[in-house]
Write a protein that holds these residues in place. Structure first.
Motif, short mmCIF file in Angstrom:
data_model
loop_
_atom_site.label_atom_id
_atom_site.label_comp_id
_atom_site.label_asym_id
_atom_site.label_seq_id
_atom_site.Cartn_x
_atom_site.Cartn_y
_atom_site.Cartn_z
N ALA A 32 0.85 -1.18 0.00
CA ALA A 32 0.00 0.00 0.00
C ALA A 32 0.89 1.23 0.00
N THR A 33 1.01 1.88 -1.15
CA THR A 33 1.94 2.99 -1.30
C THR A 33 1.19 4.26 -1.70
N GLY A 34 1.86 5.41 -1.53
CA GLY A 34 1.32 6.66 -2.02
C GLY A 34 0.30 7.28 -1.09
N SER A 35 -0.65 8.00 -1.69
CA SER A 35 -1.62 8.75 -0.92
C SER A 35 -2.92 8.87 -1.71
N ALA A 36 -3.94 9.39 -1.02
CA ALA A 36 -5.24 9.60 -1.66
C ALA A 36 -5.81 10.93 -1.20
N GLY A 37 -6.42 11.66 -2.11
CA GLY A 37 -7.10 12.91 -1.79
C GLY A 37 -8.35 13.02 -2.63
N GLY A 38 -9.50 12.81 -1.98
CA GLY A 38 -10.75 12.78 -2.75
C GLY A 38 -10.72 11.63 -3.74
N ALA A 39 -11.05 11.93 -4.99
CA ALA A 39 -11.05 10.90 -6.02
C ALA A 39 -9.68 10.69 -6.64
N MET A 87 -7.03 3.49 3.05
CA MET A 87 -6.26 4.19 2.03
C MET A 87 -6.42 3.54 0.66
N ILE A 88 -6.31 2.20 0.59
CA ILE A 88 -6.39 1.57 -0.72
C ILE A 88 -7.81 1.68 -1.29
N ILE A 89 -8.82 1.69 -0.43
CA ILE A 89 -10.20 1.85 -0.91
C ILE A 89 -10.38 3.23 -1.51
N GLN A 90 -9.87 4.26 -0.84
CA GLN A 90 -9.99 5.61 -1.40
C GLN A 90 -9.17 5.76 -2.67
N GLN A 91 -7.98 5.17 -2.69
CA GLN A 91 -7.16 5.24 -3.90
C GLN A 91 -7.85 4.59 -5.08
N SER A 92 -8.62 3.54 -4.84
CA SER A 92 -9.28 2.82 -5.92
C SER A 92 -10.45 3.59 -6.52
N ASN A 93 -11.02 4.53 -5.74
CA ASN A 93 -12.18 5.32 -6.16
C ASN A 93 -13.44 4.47 -6.34
N CYS A 94 -13.42 3.23 -5.84
CA CYS A 94 -14.59 2.37 -5.98
C CYS A 94 -15.64 2.66 -4.91
N PHE A 95 -15.20 3.14 -3.74
CA PHE A 95 -16.10 3.47 -2.65
C PHE A 95 -15.60 4.75 -1.97
#
Length: 264
Positions: A32-39, A87-95
């Motif tokens: 699990a790498t990186g980051s997520a911000g919104g979509a 984090m991975i869920i937000q990164q995926s933009n699926c939910f």
């Protein structure tokens, strides 16, 4: 003096020098790498599934009373699966992830301050603003095994005593995990997905990889927590693949109305 591992020996050693983790970058702390911000996501694992259309809101509930949680926290020193999954869920933009964990208490505290008149009138914290969670994801560990699966016999047969020493010191770390997806309004299980991951420890022969050969020394003695992280990402990927092709189940006569299996 450090020794370099010959290319032929590296190939025989189950291609371990190229990267022992089956998912993600072995040089990363976890898959699990990186980051997520919104979509938007930055630096996300290339193997993480991605959705162009968000399917709904989700919260994650981890059962702290399950036996695997003790091993997870006490032996592997990993406090929770929730931050990684979020984090991975937000990164995926699926939910869209909805807070129902520890920060939820802080949210309630801010609302209490507003009710007591302690916050500014322009704070805009009040009733009717929280978003409902459409779905609940429940993670669990099916099994987690560390230091098994030595390959000494196979490697030794090909390369003699040196191969036996290397193969005998190579042990696998394995994990299998599950994710369940539940509809919060009906209580119906919508999807279930299993994931798995494996990597290899080089054990006492890790020094052979410290001579600058493919950066192998960094892969030695990878914590079991990395394998569990990879397994959970695999579980989530399988879950996304399943719901992309989702088809609602139906029961003759309607759900919850007795079913079709009757008794005499």
């Amino acid at each position: 003096m450090k020794m370099s591992l010959p290319m032929s020996l590296c190939v025989v050693a189950l291609a371990g020098c190229a990267g022992p983790m089956q998912m993600g970058d072995p040089g990363a702390k976890t898959v699990a790498t990186g980051s997520a911000g919104g979509a938007n996501a930055h630096g996300a694992n290339a193997q993480l599934e991605h959705c162009s259309k968000t399917l709904g809101t989700m919260t994650i509930v981890e059962d702290a009373n399950q036996p695997w949680m003790y091993q997870f926290t006490q032996e592997y020193h990993v406090q929770s699966t929730v931050p990684l999954l979020r984090m991975i869920i937000q990164q995926s933009n699926c939910f869209v992830v909805v807070e129902r964990g520890r920060a939820f208490q802080n949210m309630q505290g801010e609302r209490a301050l507003m009710r007591n008149g302690d916050l500014r009138k322009t704070s805009n914290i009040g009733k009717g603003q929280m978003v409902a969670a459409d779905y609940t994801a429940t993670p669990s560990v099916t099994f987690s095994s560390r230091g098994t699966g030595g390959v000494g016999a196979a490697v030794g047969g090909l390369l003699g005593s040196v191969g036996s020493l290397i193969g005998g010191s190579m042990k696998s770390n394995e994990a299998s995990t599950m994710l369940l997806l539940t509809d919060n309004r009906s209580g119906i299980q919508l999807a279930a997905a299993e994931g798995s991951a494996k990597n290899w420890d080089y054990g006492v022969m890790a020094g052979f990889f410290d001579g600058g050969f493919a950066g192998g020394g960094g892969f030695s003695k990878t914590p079991q927590g990395k394998v569990l992280a990879a397994s959970f990402m695999d579980s989530y990927n399988q879950l996304v693949i399943a719901v992309r092709n989702y088809q609602a189940q139906s029961v003759e006569g309607g759900l919850g109305n007795g079913g079709t299996l009757k008794t005499n």
